[in-house]
Motif scaffolding. Structure first.
Motif, PDB file in Angstrom:
ATOM      1  N   ALA A 252      46.882  30.849  36.579  1.00 17.54           N
ATOM      2  CA  ALA A 252      46.885  31.132  35.134  1.00 17.54           C
ATOM      3  C   ALA A 252      45.543  30.815  34.500  1.00 17.54           C
ATOM      4  CB  ALA A 252      48.006  30.335  34.478  1.00 17.54           C
ATOM      5  N   GLY A 253      44.864  29.836  35.032  1.00 19.53           N
ATOM      6  CA  GLY A 253      43.599  29.469  34.433  1.00 19.53           C
ATOM      7  C   GLY A 253      42.402  30.178  35.015  1.00 19.53           C
ATOM      8  N   LYS A 254      42.640  31.043  35.960  1.00 22.30           N
ATOM      9  CA  LYS A 254      41.525  31.687  36.640  1.00 22.30           C
ATOM     10  C   LYS A 254      41.159  32.981  35.916  1.00 22.30           C
ATOM     11  CE  LYS A 254      40.020  32.900  41.270  1.00 22.30           C
ATOM     12  NZ  LYS A 254      40.406  33.027  42.692  1.00 22.30           N
ATOM     13  N   ASP A 255      39.879  33.250  35.928  1.00 20.37           N
ATOM     14  CA  ASP A 255      39.406  34.514  35.342  1.00 20.37           C
ATOM     15  C   ASP A 255      39.486  35.576  36.424  1.00 20.37           C
ATOM     16  OD1 ASP A 255      36.227  35.611  33.848  1.00 20.37           O
ATOM     17  OD2 ASP A 255      38.276  36.397  33.723  1.00 20.37           O
TER      18      ASP A 255
ATOM     19  N   GLY B 251      44.221  47.135  28.537  1.00 22.35           N
ATOM     20  CA  GLY B 251      45.393  46.782  29.334  1.00 22.35           C
ATOM     21  C   GLY B 251      45.107  45.634  30.265  1.00 22.35           C
ATOM     22  N   SER B 252      43.944  45.537  30.843  1.00 21.20           N
ATOM     23  CA  SER B 252      43.637  44.417  31.756  1.00 21.20           C
ATOM     24  C   SER B 252      43.652  43.111  30.995  1.00 21.20           C
ATOM     25  CB  SER B 252      42.248  44.639  32.396  1.00 21.20           C
ATOM     26  OG  SER B 252      42.273  45.795  33.188  1.00 21.20           O
ATOM     27  N   ASP B 253      43.105  43.129  29.854  1.00 22.20           N
ATOM     28  CA  ASP B 253      43.099  41.878  29.074  1.00 22.20           C
ATOM     29  C   ASP B 253      44.510  41.459  28.733  1.00 22.20           C
ATOM     30  OD1 ASP B 253      40.093  42.869  27.239  1.00 22.20           O
ATOM     31  OD2 ASP B 253      40.363  41.913  29.205  1.00 22.20           O
ATOM     32  N   ARG B 254      45.271  42.388  28.320  1.00 25.59           N
ATOM     33  CA  ARG B 254      46.636  42.035  27.974  1.00 25.59           C
ATOM     34  C   ARG B 254      47.397  41.611  29.223  1.00 25.59           C
ATOM     35  NH1 ARG B 254      46.177  46.489  24.631  1.00 25.59           N
ATOM     36  NH2 ARG B 254      47.251  47.852  26.111  1.00 25.59           N
ATOM     37  N   GLY B 255      47.069  42.303  30.278  1.00 19.45           N
ATOM     38  CA  GLY B 255      47.708  41.944  31.529  1.00 19.45           C
ATOM     39  C   GLY B 255      47.359  40.524  31.935  1.00 19.45           C
ATOM     40  N   ARG B 256      46.114  40.214  31.793  1.00 24.40           N
ATOM     41  CA  ARG B 256      45.730  38.840  32.142  1.00 24.40           C
ATOM     42  C   ARG B 256      46.457  37.839  31.253  1.00 24.40           C
ATOM     43  NH1 ARG B 256      40.750  41.339  32.071  1.00 24.40           N
ATOM     44  NH2 ARG B 256      39.964  41.784  34.154  1.00 24.40           N
ATOM     45  N   ALA B 257      46.523  38.161  29.986  1.00 23.18           N
ATOM     46  CA  ALA B 257      47.188  37.219  29.064  1.00 23.18           C
ATOM     47  C   ALA B 257      48.658  37.056  29.438  1.00 23.18           C
ATOM     48  CB  ALA B 257      47.043  37.734  27.626  1.00 23.18           C
ATOM     49  N   VAL B 258      49.267  38.159  29.760  1.00 25.07           N
ATOM     50  CA  VAL B 258      50.679  38.061  30.149  1.00 25.07           C
ATOM     51  C   VAL B 258      50.809  37.278  31.451  1.00 25.07           C
ATOM     52  CG1 VAL B 258      52.672  39.415  30.915  1.00 25.07           C
ATOM     53  CG2 VAL B 258      51.351  40.147  28.917  1.00 25.07           C
ATOM     54  N   LEU B 259      49.913  37.572  32.396  1.00 23.54           N
ATOM     55  CA  LEU B 259      49.975  36.858  33.678  1.00 23.54           C
ATOM     56  C   LEU B 259      49.806  35.356  33.452  1.00 23.54           C
ATOM     57  CD1 LEU B 259      50.225  37.081  36.765  1.00 23.54           C
ATOM     58  CD2 LEU B 259      47.705  37.231  36.838  1.00 23.54           C
ATOM     59  N   GLN B 260      48.871  35.052  32.586  1.00 21.96           N
ATOM     60  CA  GLN B 260      48.664  33.626  32.308  1.00 21.96           C
ATOM     61  C   GLN B 260      49.939  32.992  31.735  1.00 21.96           C
ATOM     62  OE1 GLN B 260      45.299  33.347  29.694  1.00 21.96           O
ATOM     63  NE2 GLN B 260      43.788  33.764  31.310  1.00 21.96           N
ATOM     64  N   ARG B 261      50.479  33.685  30.808  1.00 17.98           N
ATOM     65  CA  ARG B 261      51.679  33.144  30.177  1.00 17.98           C
ATOM     66  C   ARG B 261      52.809  33.021  31.184  1.00 17.98           C
ATOM     67  NH1 ARG B 261      55.205  36.333  28.035  1.00 17.98           N
ATOM     68  NH2 ARG B 261      53.645  37.943  27.572  1.00 17.98           N
ATOM     69  N   GLN B 262      52.957  34.038  31.990  1.00 15.74           N
ATOM     70  CA  GLN B 262      54.029  34.014  32.971  1.00 15.74           C
ATOM     71  C   GLN B 262      53.803  32.921  33.997  1.00 15.74           C
ATOM     72  OE1 GLN B 262      56.737  35.644  32.839  1.00 15.74           O
ATOM     73  NE2 GLN B 262      56.344  37.247  31.351  1.00 15.74           N
ATOM     74  N   MET B 263      52.570  32.792  34.401  1.00 20.80           N
ATOM     75  CA  MET B 263      52.276  31.771  35.408  1.00 20.80           C
ATOM     76  C   MET B 263      52.524  30.376  34.852  1.00 20.80           C
ATOM     77  SD  MET B 263      51.507  32.788  38.388  1.00 20.80           S
ATOM     78  CE  MET B 263      51.301  34.386  39.139  1.00 20.80           C
ATOM     79  N   ARG B 264      52.122  30.171  33.633  1.00 13.45           N
ATOM     80  CA  ARG B 264      52.355  28.853  33.030  1.00 13.45           C
ATOM     81  C   ARG B 264      53.847  28.610  32.874  1.00 13.45           C
ATOM     82  NH1 ARG B 264      47.579  30.151  29.840  1.00 13.45           N
ATOM     83  NH2 ARG B 264      45.874  28.920  30.737  1.00 13.45           N
ATOM     84  N   ALA B 265      54.536  29.630  32.486  1.00 18.37           N
ATOM     85  CA  ALA B 265      55.997  29.473  32.366  1.00 18.37           C
ATOM     86  C   ALA B 265      56.611  29.181  33.718  1.00 18.37           C
ATOM     87  CB  ALA B 265      56.601  30.742  31.746  1.00 18.37           C
TER      88      ALA B 265
END
Lengths: 338, 768
Positions: free
Chosen positions: B364-367, B516-530
């Motif tokens: 989640a914290g990775k770029d 879409g990639s940015d949003r995807g990353r944000a969602v991935l981050q959120r999902q991973m943290r969850a």
């Protein structure tokens, strides 16, 4: 009491001299007696003490033990008059004390004169005294106690020293009249004359069954006897020794367990007097200036055995007087040590 | 008349001290005085030594008894100080007693005279010197006595006159000192055999007797049990430290405290059982308990807190962990080559939910690049697909169905053939192995399904973000899925996420085509943290449940230990019945209706063939009515019930990992009893002892047999007189007097008769 001839010792040196003289005389007396009498050391000692104390002795023993011989030898050794009376049931009092008889005087006048009886002597041997009647026995009472005889209205003093040595046979009771307690109490000592041992019997045979029988020589006089007696009276006795004698006699009246169990009657105050006087004499005769409790113990049996009356329990249990005296001594001794 | 004589005058009192005499009198007997004083001091020392041993022996013996009681029975705290004080006071008192009173001068002088054979020479001289003055007619006599006494005093050896002798009680003192030394030096056992039964009984009924160690020892806990309890305590410490759930952690600490209290003997058995029951009821169960279907194991053991329930819980947790790990392994295979993927793979192999959470956090914290993002999205999809995989539950079901069919066949046909029997055993082994490896997948199925829905929703959301054209439909599906979530936090979060995500997407579906990639990353981050948070929560819950299970297992162990205490207190013997059990191995395959063997402890040994001491002290049958429990414990002989009941045997082996239940109990051994039956001794006769003898009564039929005659000799010894002579004396005496008066008897005979009755006259009663 001190006499003019022999005043009371005034110094320690006098006392020591007197003690030495007394010991020597008594030793000589013992030696003279042993020349004739074999054994019976305690009897001889008791007789000597009683004579010096001015008391009377009851000798109890079977016939043939030398009781009469002892008394006669004693009389010879102390150079005293000796009389022997064989007591029988028909003996009358006048046979003892004497009688007034009608006699004729120088002018032919008839007067009553007193014929003194055998009691007028220094040493009187009353043989088998328990065979005489009580009336005759009582005639001796006044002489033993008062040292005088009253016949009619006249009183005749007996010369000192006066000592009655009575004998009685413990076996034969048939036809005898046991001495009443009152008369028994007047004897200073009651001495048992024992049977001689085999060695003593040998000695007896050797001395007596021969042509020349030894006799004793006088070594003391009557005055010497009185002197010894006075000397002993002056010897002080420690109160604790007297206390022992007192507790012994007092205990015989039931305060001590053996007395309560076996005695019907205890000893009289004469017993205390006898114990104290006898202890003094015994100590002095032994060369000691003080009487001790041991002396009282040694004299307890001669003094008490005729003064204590056993009860039925004692006779039923087979307890003898000497055994009761031993128990009394032990009880008093325990009290002394505690 | 003079004054009455005093005690002093009569010579029964003590000689006063020489310092009170007149000087010239003291000088006259100075050697005697010196000898007597010297002898008095010697006598005092001898008396003190002679008097001390017996009371000293009592004192030393009492000290030995106190030491023995302190070691065996226990004494209150602080008694040592009291005992020392009392002992010191007693010693001082003894010394005073021994030296009091000192021998008197008169008694000392007489004692010296007795030794010297001097016929009271010293005593007489001393007495007259102390009491009489010089001016008396007897003064010369006293001078002569003093001279003789002084000469004697100079020749007397005080040491020979008063020799030292062994004290009367020296043997007793020696024995007492020996007993004290034995009590002090010999290590008395903490559990004296003779007192074990009594102390154990007292401890069992809750009496506060003995020291803690004695109570523990008397309660029948042997060293191995104490060691195990202490190990349990340390293990519980570790468990509590690792338990995130605070109520559970506090509960585990309470369990630890209880175990420590029992091990240290601070609690008696009854109190410990009460506390144990309270703790069992208080185990925190407000964790997020997974909804589950009751398994056969749970049906067999429906009580929470039992070993079966704990095992079911463990298997359920294991199944969930295994499912997550399998899904994580599948996700790792699809992920981009990276350190995170490797860590994900390792965490999956280790089934470490905390490590999985850590990996998710890192991702989640990775770029991420676009390509990496795509791969991680695919990994999430694989994660969801793997969770949806029903292969393991199907395997469980297939094996269970096979077992069921074969059991039904056996029931219908009355048995199975060899091949079918082998298939049955094989199926059981496979099922057991599958359960050990994968846990109870069926029990965890609903949890897995919930996770699968969450993962699927996350994957769909990620895919929609990666594909803007499908955003609206995906949003609607995500919304629907989110609304289907249950009330769990994850479900709520899913709903929120799904709803929020859907709203956002629906509102900005056309707008995000370029980002879409940015949003995807944000969602991935959120999902991973969850997901990380979910993993950590699940990890914490599982740890807490494990802590609870271990705490319950320790409580079960403690209950077993307390039950063994009770049995040993009733047995009072060393060693358990039947001895050690064999080492516990893996649980074997269960038989019909049974759970597979689950004991990691060794199975308890069966009751040994040799009757142990434990058995003999069992309560006798039918004796409880007539005797007290204590009497029965003391007697300990009788046809007792078997002692080797469930849990009576000591643990057979070291406990393995996990919360194993207790092994099966050994067979109950046959009780053996020995004892004295009534009426032994005189067969057929009743013997009754009396004070003076023994009466014996024989019962029998009259017949031609030997006669027994008994002679009573008492009457013969004592005579047949009915009245004592004291009662009849009066009459006999009167009759005798009458006869004497009437008959003509010689005077001498009369006197003899009278003398006889005088002699047998009863003595007066003793003075009071």
């Amino acid at each position: 009491m001190p006499s003019a001839t022999h005043p009371a010792p005034a110094s320690a040196a006098d006392i020591e001299r007197e003690m030495l003289w007394m010991a020597e005389r008594l030793q000589a007396l013992r030696a003279e007696l042993r020349k004739v009498v074999v054994g019976q050391k305690d009897v001889i000692e008791g007789v000597i003490l009683a004579l010096c104390a001015g008391g009377h002795v009851l000798l109890e023993g079977v016939p043939g033990l030398g009781k009469t011989l002892l008394v006669r030898t004693l009389a010879q050794a102390v150079h005293l008059d000796f009389a022997r009376v064989q007591f029988t049931p028909d003996l009358m009092p006048s046979d003892i004390v004497g009688a007034t008889v009608l006699g004729e005087g120088a002018g032919g006048a008839r007067t009553f004169t007193f014929q003194p009886g055998p009691v007028f002597t220094h040493l009187l041997l009353a043989d088998e005294i328990n065979r005489a009647t009580p009336k005759t026995q009582s005639a001796l009472l006044e002489a033993m106690q008062e040292r005088s005889i009253t016949v009619g209205r006249q009183t005749h003093k007996l010369t000192a020293p006066f000592c009655v040595l009575a004998t009685q046979n413990p076996l034969e009771m048939e036809g005898t009249y046991p001495l009443p307690e009152a008369q028994l109490d007047r004897f200073l000592f009651k001495l048992h004359v024992p049977l001689p041992s085999p060695e003593e019997l040998h000695e007896i045979v050797a001395r007596t069954v021969r042509l020349d029988v030894a006799e004793s020589n006088p070594v003391l006089s009557g005055e010497d006897i009185l002197r010894i007696g006075r000397f002993a009276l002056g010897c002080p006795i420690a109160p604790f020794v007297t206390d022992f004698a007192v507790r012994l006699v007092h205990g015989s009246h039931g305060t001590l367990p053996p007395a309560h169990q076996y005695l019907r009657s205890g000893a009289s105050p004469r017993a205390v007097q006898a114990l104290v006087l006898g202890a003094r004499l015994r100590a002095l005769a032994d060369g000691r200036p003080q009487a001790s409790i041991d002396d009282v113990k040694a004299l307890a049996h001669p003094v008490l055995r005729h003064r204590l009356l056993l009860n039925f329990d004692a006779e039923a249990d087979g307890v003898r007087t000497d055994q009761v005296i031993d128990q009394l001594l032990a009880a008093v001794d325990r009290g002394t040590k505690n | 008349m003079g004054p009455p004589a005093t005690r002093m005058d009569r010579g029964t009192a003590e000689i006063p001290a020489p310092r009170s005499w007149e000087p010239h009198r003291r000088a006259a007997v100075a050697p005697v005085v010196a000898l007597i004083e010297r002898s008095r001091r010697r006598l005092w020392a001898q008396q003190a030594v002679a008097r001390l041993p017996v009371p000293l022996a009592w004192l030393v013996g009492a000290c030995a008894a106190v030491i023995v009681l302190a070691r065996v029975g226990g004494l209150p705290d602080g008694l040592d100080a009291w005992a020392f004080g009392a002992g010191a006071s007693a010693a001082v008192g003894l010394a005073v007693y021994a030296g009091w009173p000192r021998a008197g001068r008169l008694a000392t002088a007489r004692r010296i005279d007795e030794h010297a054979g001097s016929h009271d020479a010293l005593a007489t001289a001393l007495w007259f010197a102390a009491r009489q003055s010089a001016n008396e007619p007897a003064a010369p006599w006293r001078a002569v006595q003093a001279l003789a006494a002084n000469a004697l005093a100079a020749s007397v050896d005080c040491g020979r006159a008063l020799p030292w002798r062994a004290p009367h009680g020296i043997v007793k003192l020696g024995l007492a000192v020996g007993a004290l030394g034995a009590a002090w030096g010999s290590p008395l056992p903490a559990r004296a055999p003779w007192s074990r039964a009594m102390l154990a009984y007292a401890v069992a009924v809750g009496l506060p007797v003995g020291t803690p160690s004695v109570r523990v020892a008397a309660a029948g806990v042997d060293g191995r049990e104490l060691d195990l309890l202490r190990l349990d305590g340390r293990l519980l410490d570790d468990i509590a430290a690792q338990t995130p759930h605070a109520p559970t952690r506090r509960w585990v600490e309470d369990v630890r405290s209880l175990v420590d209290a029992v091990a240290a003997g601070r609690l008696d058995r009854r109190s410990a059982l009460d506390a144990l029951a309270t703790l069992e009821a208080q185990r925190p169960r407000d964790l997020a308990q997974p909804a589950q279907e009751p398994t056969r194991a749970q049906a067999a053991s429906s009580e929470p807190g039992t070993a079966d329930a704990g095992e079911a819980e463990r298997l359920q947790d294991l199944a969930l962990r295994s499912a997550i790990s399998r899904a994580a392994a599948a996700a790792a295979a699809a992920g981009p080559p990276s350190a995170e993927r490797d860590e994900l793979k390792q965490a999956a192999e280790a089934r470490d939910l905390a490590a999985l959470a850590k990996v998710a956090e890192r991702v989640a914290g990775k770029d991420l690049s676009d390509g990496e993002l795509e791969k991680w999205v695919r990994a999430v999809e694989k994660f969801a697909d793997a969770l949806a995989d029903r292969k393991i539950p199907e395997q469980f079901q297939a094996l269970a169905d096979r077992i069921r069919r074969l059991q039904e066949k056996r029931a219908a046909e009355g048995g199975l053939g060899h091949n079918d029997q082998e298939r049955l055993h094989q199926a059981r082994r496979e099922l057991d192995q599958l359960r050990r490896d994968q846990g109870d997948a069926q029990a965890a199925q609903r949890q897995v399904e919930r996770l699968e829905r969450q993962a699927r929703g996350a994957a769909d959301e990620l895919r929609r973000e990666r594909s803007p054209s499908a955003g609206a439909g995906s949003a609607a599906r995500a919304t629907d899925r989110g609304n289907q979530e249950g009330g769990s936090g994850a479900g709520a979060r899913g709903t929120e996420d799904g709803g929020g995500g859907a709203g956002d997407r629906s509102a900005s579906g056309g707008r995000h085509a370029g980002s879409g990639s940015d949003r995807g990353r944000a969602v991935l981050q959120r999902q991973m943290r969850a997901a990380a948070e979910e993993m950590r929560r699940e990890q914490g819950d599982q740890q807490s449940r494990q802590a609870g299970r271990m705490g319950e297992a320790r409580l079960r162990d403690l209950r077993d230990a307390l039950e063994r205490m009770a049995k040993r207190s009733g047995t009072g013997g060393d060693g358990g019945a039947g001895g050690d059990g064999g080492a516990g191995g893996d649980g074997g395959a269960g038989s019909d209706g049974e759970e597979p063997g689950k004991g990691t402890r060794g199975t308890a040994g069966a009751g040994g063939s040799v009757p142990s001491r434990a058995r003999r002290f069992a309560l006798g049958k039918g004796d409880l009515r007539d005797k007290s429990r204590m009497e029965l414990l003391r007697e300990g002989y009788g046809e007792g019930d078997a002692v080797a009941r469930s849990g009576a045997a000591p643990p057979g082996g070291k406990e393995g990992t996990g919360s194993g239940g207790a092994g099966t109990a050994g067979e109950a051994g046959a009780g053996s009893g020995s004892g004295d039956g009534p009426g032994t001794g005189n067969d057929g006769a009743d013997a009754k002892r009396t004070k003076t003898g023994q009466d014996t009564h024989l019962r029998g039929a009259q017949g031609a047999g030997p006669d027994v005659k008994k002679v009573f000799t008492d009457v013969a010894r004592k005579g047949f007189a009915r009245q004592g002579w004291r009662e009849v004396y009066g009459e006999y005496s009167e009759v005798a007097e009458e006869m004497l008066d009437k008959e003509a008897l010689p005077p001498g005979r009369r006197a003899l008769v009278r003398r006889y009755f005088e002699q047998i006259r009863p003595a007066p009663p003793a003075p009071l």
